[in-house]
Design a protein around this motif. Structure first.
Motif, short mmCIF file in Angstrom:
data_model
loop_
_atom_site.label_atom_id
_atom_site.label_comp_id
_atom_site.label_asym_id
_atom_site.label_seq_id
_atom_site.Cartn_x
_atom_site.Cartn_y
_atom_site.Cartn_z
N UNK A 189 0.83 -1.21 0.00
CA UNK A 189 0.00 0.00 0.00
C UNK A 189 0.86 1.26 0.00
N UNK A 190 1.89 1.28 0.84
CA UNK A 190 2.78 2.44 0.87
C UNK A 190 3.53 2.60 -0.44
N UNK A 191 3.89 1.48 -1.06
CA UNK A 191 4.60 1.55 -2.34
C UNK A 191 3.72 2.19 -3.42
N UNK A 192 2.46 1.80 -3.47
CA UNK A 192 1.56 2.33 -4.48
C UNK A 192 1.30 3.82 -4.25
N UNK A 193 1.05 4.20 -3.00
CA UNK A 193 0.80 5.61 -2.71
C UNK A 193 2.04 6.46 -2.98
N UNK A 194 3.22 5.92 -2.70
CA UNK A 194 4.46 6.64 -2.99
C UNK A 194 4.64 6.80 -4.49
N UNK A 195 4.33 5.76 -5.25
CA UNK A 195 4.43 5.84 -6.71
C UNK A 195 3.51 6.92 -7.25
N UNK A 196 2.27 6.94 -6.79
CA UNK A 196 1.30 7.94 -7.27
C UNK A 196 1.76 9.35 -6.89
N UNK A 197 2.25 9.52 -5.67
CA UNK A 197 2.72 10.83 -5.24
C UNK A 197 3.88 11.32 -6.07
N UNK A 198 4.82 10.43 -6.39
CA UNK A 198 5.95 10.82 -7.23
C UNK A 198 5.51 11.09 -8.66
N UNK A 199 4.60 10.29 -9.17
CA UNK A 199 4.11 10.47 -10.54
C UNK A 199 3.44 11.84 -10.71
N UNK A 200 2.73 12.29 -9.69
CA UNK A 200 1.99 13.55 -9.78
C UNK A 200 2.77 14.76 -9.27
N UNK A 201 3.99 14.54 -8.80
CA UNK A 201 4.76 15.64 -8.21
C UNK A 201 5.12 16.68 -9.27
N UNK A 202 4.82 17.92 -8.96
CA UNK A 202 5.10 19.01 -9.91
C UNK A 202 6.08 20.04 -9.37
N UNK A 203 5.91 20.46 -8.12
CA UNK A 203 6.63 21.62 -7.61
C UNK A 203 8.14 21.42 -7.64
N UNK A 204 8.62 20.29 -7.06
CA UNK A 204 10.07 20.10 -7.00
C UNK A 204 10.69 19.91 -8.39
N UNK A 205 10.15 19.08 -9.27
CA UNK A 205 10.71 19.02 -10.64
C UNK A 205 10.68 20.37 -11.34
N UNK A 206 9.64 21.16 -11.11
CA UNK A 206 9.54 22.47 -11.74
C UNK A 206 10.69 23.38 -11.30
N UNK A 207 11.11 23.26 -10.04
CA UNK A 207 12.18 24.10 -9.53
C UNK A 207 13.56 23.56 -9.83
N UNK A 208 13.70 22.27 -9.92
CA UNK A 208 15.05 21.67 -10.00
C UNK A 208 15.46 21.27 -11.41
N UNK A 209 14.54 21.26 -12.37
CA UNK A 209 14.85 20.80 -13.72
C UNK A 209 14.56 21.90 -14.74
N UNK A 210 15.56 22.19 -15.56
CA UNK A 210 15.38 23.14 -16.67
C UNK A 210 15.63 22.49 -18.02
N UNK A 211 16.25 21.33 -18.04
CA UNK A 211 16.51 20.60 -19.28
C UNK A 211 15.25 19.83 -19.67
N UNK A 212 14.68 20.14 -20.84
CA UNK A 212 13.42 19.49 -21.23
C UNK A 212 13.58 18.00 -21.48
N UNK A 213 14.80 17.51 -21.65
CA UNK A 213 15.01 16.08 -21.80
C UNK A 213 14.81 15.33 -20.49
N UNK A 214 14.83 16.05 -19.36
CA UNK A 214 14.65 15.44 -18.05
C UNK A 214 13.28 15.74 -17.47
#
Length: 268
Positions: A189-214
């Motif tokens: 259960x924790x694995x699935x919820x963690x997967x969904x949370x990472x899949x939907x994460x926007x804020x941190x990738x938005x701040x830490x990634x500028x290369x569109x290939x990543x």
């Protein structure tokens, strides 16, 4: 009264499913369609040409791959770290164990947005920006997963673990052979919820990634959507493709997801 409950359930299911069905239907329409009435959304002709155009003419498939890679690694590593921490807090006596538990518990009181600036500075100093490591490592600390798994480890009788120790079993053997198999539903259960949370994460990738290939999907989709603001079909195709993995995950692991949501409210 059963018919009333079923009727209410059917109405709720329709309300939640209608936007999804509408998205899928519109995604197979031809571009430049004329919409006069609601029924025009569902009338033929249908076409999959836009799917082919999006899949071959954009980086959407690469972003899906990035999201899958990051989500899977975050899921595996987060659950591993949380299981080890929860086991230590639950079954291994050491000094300041209660204090450490309250430190983990305090992590629930601090919103993630409050730590974004120091987290960004640390990632910058460690040269983790614009890298997969920068997307994965900051997500590994999950107080919720630690507390939930500790709650399940607390339910394992100490007498059982002591009997294994008497037979010569060490700490690692107890952890891998006894504790983990007994808490498999909680881990799943924790694995699935963690997967969904990472899949939907926007804020941190938005701040830490500028290369569109990543880019991950939550970052890449807005960049594509802005290009097709006057068209309905292409945005729906993009969202439909992006939704397929998470829909498959939900249909396959529905029970574990519901169980995980209920378990996340367990107090340590």
């Amino acid at each position: 009264m059963k018919w009333l409950y079923r009727l209410i359930s059917a109405c709720m299911a329709f309300l939640f499913a209608a936007p999804l069905v509408w998205m899928l239907v519109v995604s197979i329409k031809e571009e430049g369609m004329k919409i006069i009435t609601v029924l025009d959304w569902f009338k033929p002709p249908y076409s999959l040409d836009v799917y082919k155009e999006i899949l071959t003419g954009t980086k959407l498939t690469a972003w899906i791959g990035n999201s899958l890679l990051v989500a899977v690694l975050v899921m595996v590593l987060t659950v591993s770290v949380a299981a080890l921490a929860g086991f230590a807090l639950s079954k291994i006596p050491f000094r300041y164990r209660t204090f450490m538990f309250f430190v983990v518990l305090a992590g629930l009181l601090i919103p993630g947005e409050a730590t974004i600036i120091p987290l960004y500075q640390v990632a910058k100093d460690m040269d983790l920006l614009n890298s997969y490591q920068g997307l994965i490592i900051p997500a590994l600390a999950s107080p919720v997963a630690v507390i939930v798994l500790k709650s399940f480890f607390d339910g394992i009788p100490n007498d059982l673990l002591e009997s294994v120790q008497i037979d010569g079993g060490g700490t690692w053997r107890i952890f891998f052979r006894i504790v983990l198999p007994l808490t498999r539903p909680a881990l799943a259960s924790m694995a699935i919820l963690t997967f969904i949370g990472s899949w939907n994460n926007f804020l941190w990738p938005f701040l830490s990634i500028t290369d569109d290939n990543l880019f991950t999907l939550p970052m890449g989709i807005p960049t594509l959507m802005s290009q097709y603001s006057e068209d309905y079909v292409k945005p729906m195709v993009i969202n439909a493709i992006a939704s397929i993995p998470i829909i498959i995950l939900f249909v396959t692991f529905e029970r574990q997801i519901v169980k995980g949501i209920s378990m996340s409210g367990i107090k340590g």
